[in-house]
Design an enzyme around this catalytic site. Sequence first.
Site, PDB file in Angstrom:
ATOM      1  N   GLU A  96     -17.461  15.977 -42.105  1.00  0.00           N
ATOM      2  CA  GLU A  96     -18.480  14.945 -41.960  1.00  0.00           C
ATOM      3  C   GLU A  96     -19.477  14.953 -43.108  1.00  0.00           C
ATOM      4  O   GLU A  96     -19.932  13.883 -43.547  1.00  0.00           O
ATOM      5  CB  GLU A  96     -19.201  15.103 -40.623  1.00  0.00           C
ATOM      6  CG  GLU A  96     -18.381  14.725 -39.407  1.00  0.00           C
ATOM      7  CD  GLU A  96     -17.371  15.780 -39.005  1.00  0.00           C
ATOM      8  OE1 GLU A  96     -16.476  15.467 -38.192  1.00  0.00           O
ATOM      9  OE2 GLU A  96     -17.469  16.921 -39.505  1.00  0.00           O
ATOM     10  N   HIS A 128     -18.527  15.566 -26.548  1.00  0.00           N
ATOM     11  CA  HIS A 128     -18.113  14.179 -26.738  1.00  0.00           C
ATOM     12  C   HIS A 128     -18.953  13.228 -25.891  1.00  0.00           C
ATOM     13  O   HIS A 128     -18.463  12.192 -25.440  1.00  0.00           O
ATOM     14  CB  HIS A 128     -16.629  14.005 -26.403  1.00  0.00           C
ATOM     15  CG  HIS A 128     -15.713  14.807 -27.272  1.00  0.00           C
ATOM     16  ND1 HIS A 128     -15.425  16.123 -27.008  1.00  0.00           N
ATOM     17  CD2 HIS A 128     -15.054  14.485 -28.415  1.00  0.00           C
ATOM     18  CE1 HIS A 128     -14.606  16.586 -27.940  1.00  0.00           C
ATOM     19  NE2 HIS A 128     -14.369  15.609 -28.810  1.00  0.00           N
TER      20      HIS A 128
END
Length: 388
Positions: free
Chosen positions: A122, A192
């Site tokens: 990322e 998540h």
Amino acid sequence: MSPTFANANSKLSFTGFGTGGHSGFGAALLKLWPSCNSRNKTQRRHVAHFSFQPDPVPTQYGPTQKMNLFQSITSALDDTLASDPTAVIFGEDVAFGGVFRCTVGLRDKYGKDRVFNTPLCEQGIVGFGIGVAVAGATAIAEIQFADYIFPAFDQIVNEAAKYRYRSGNMFDCGNLTIRAPWGCVGHGSLYHSQSPEAFFGHCAGLKVVIPRGPVQAKGLLLSCIADKNPCIFFEPKILYRAAVEQVPVEPYTLPLSQAEILQEGSDVTLVAWGTQIHVMKEVANMAQEKLGVSCEVIDLQTILPWDIETVCKSVVKTGRLLISHEAPVTGGFAAEISSIVQEECFLNLEAPISRVCGYDTPFAHIFEPFYIPDKWKCFEGIKRMINY
């Protein structure tokens, strides 16, 4: 002996309980937990904590087509790639369409040089996006889940947000938009399900946007891409398929930093964004039916910079404010809204401002129904304010 646990990326395991090949603690769990019983043939998933009600069909932008939220995102990205030859889309797995299918078909249509995969890094995704934007191209980066945006935190906060300021406006990366699936989904657990908007709400130089449905998703995403500031666009992943509306086929934009009053009222102001807006709409109906209380529902839409004027005008009228979001209550963006409204509207308040938010714990898995700020918790918050 104390228990030890495997790391977050492996299967959960327990050691240190009992002896032999099977854990006594684990065996006890199997006996106590009904769903672990092999005779329990089926397991039911929890239903959603809200009901999605589509917005009225927009007529000002031309013909519309039935789309769910991820299809409206795809439509916005398609429009951008078609109209801007410098635009590129990149991230983990975006070439085949992404885990939520938001980029499906775009690589085949526009080529592997404009829609392509990146390594699972990322920090590298955002760093690359900054370079692309500084060079003058339009960069649309996808972080596969908002929970994993934190390795890129330094690139976003110390580089992207400050690039224009530190160069005296000689250079900027305003052509950068970062997309990320966001919020609870019913079974996402702690890695998540997170809602990290408040982390970025503290950082000048960014814009942070969260839509409530397909119509807003397309218009607001196109506005973020066109905006000359780096934007973070969080997409409520529970709505990807659950939210279906008639969405304009042609490109259109919706204004950033402008809240929308979805329902006018006179007794309580309800403020939320993303998925939680649909909870607020249900709560407003409950308050009217059960208490005779008229609620004004406001979708903030842009977290940074947020629309102070619209919220404060509403609170001056109603005298009460309830803010709700899925993120933990301490340091959540509701605290910032509360502080500003208290400073601006103190003499108009009829009751303390109420925050109905997630708990100060990691996001739960099997206890998600207890963690989320559902309509019953929000309804109790309204009752407390009315009875104050």
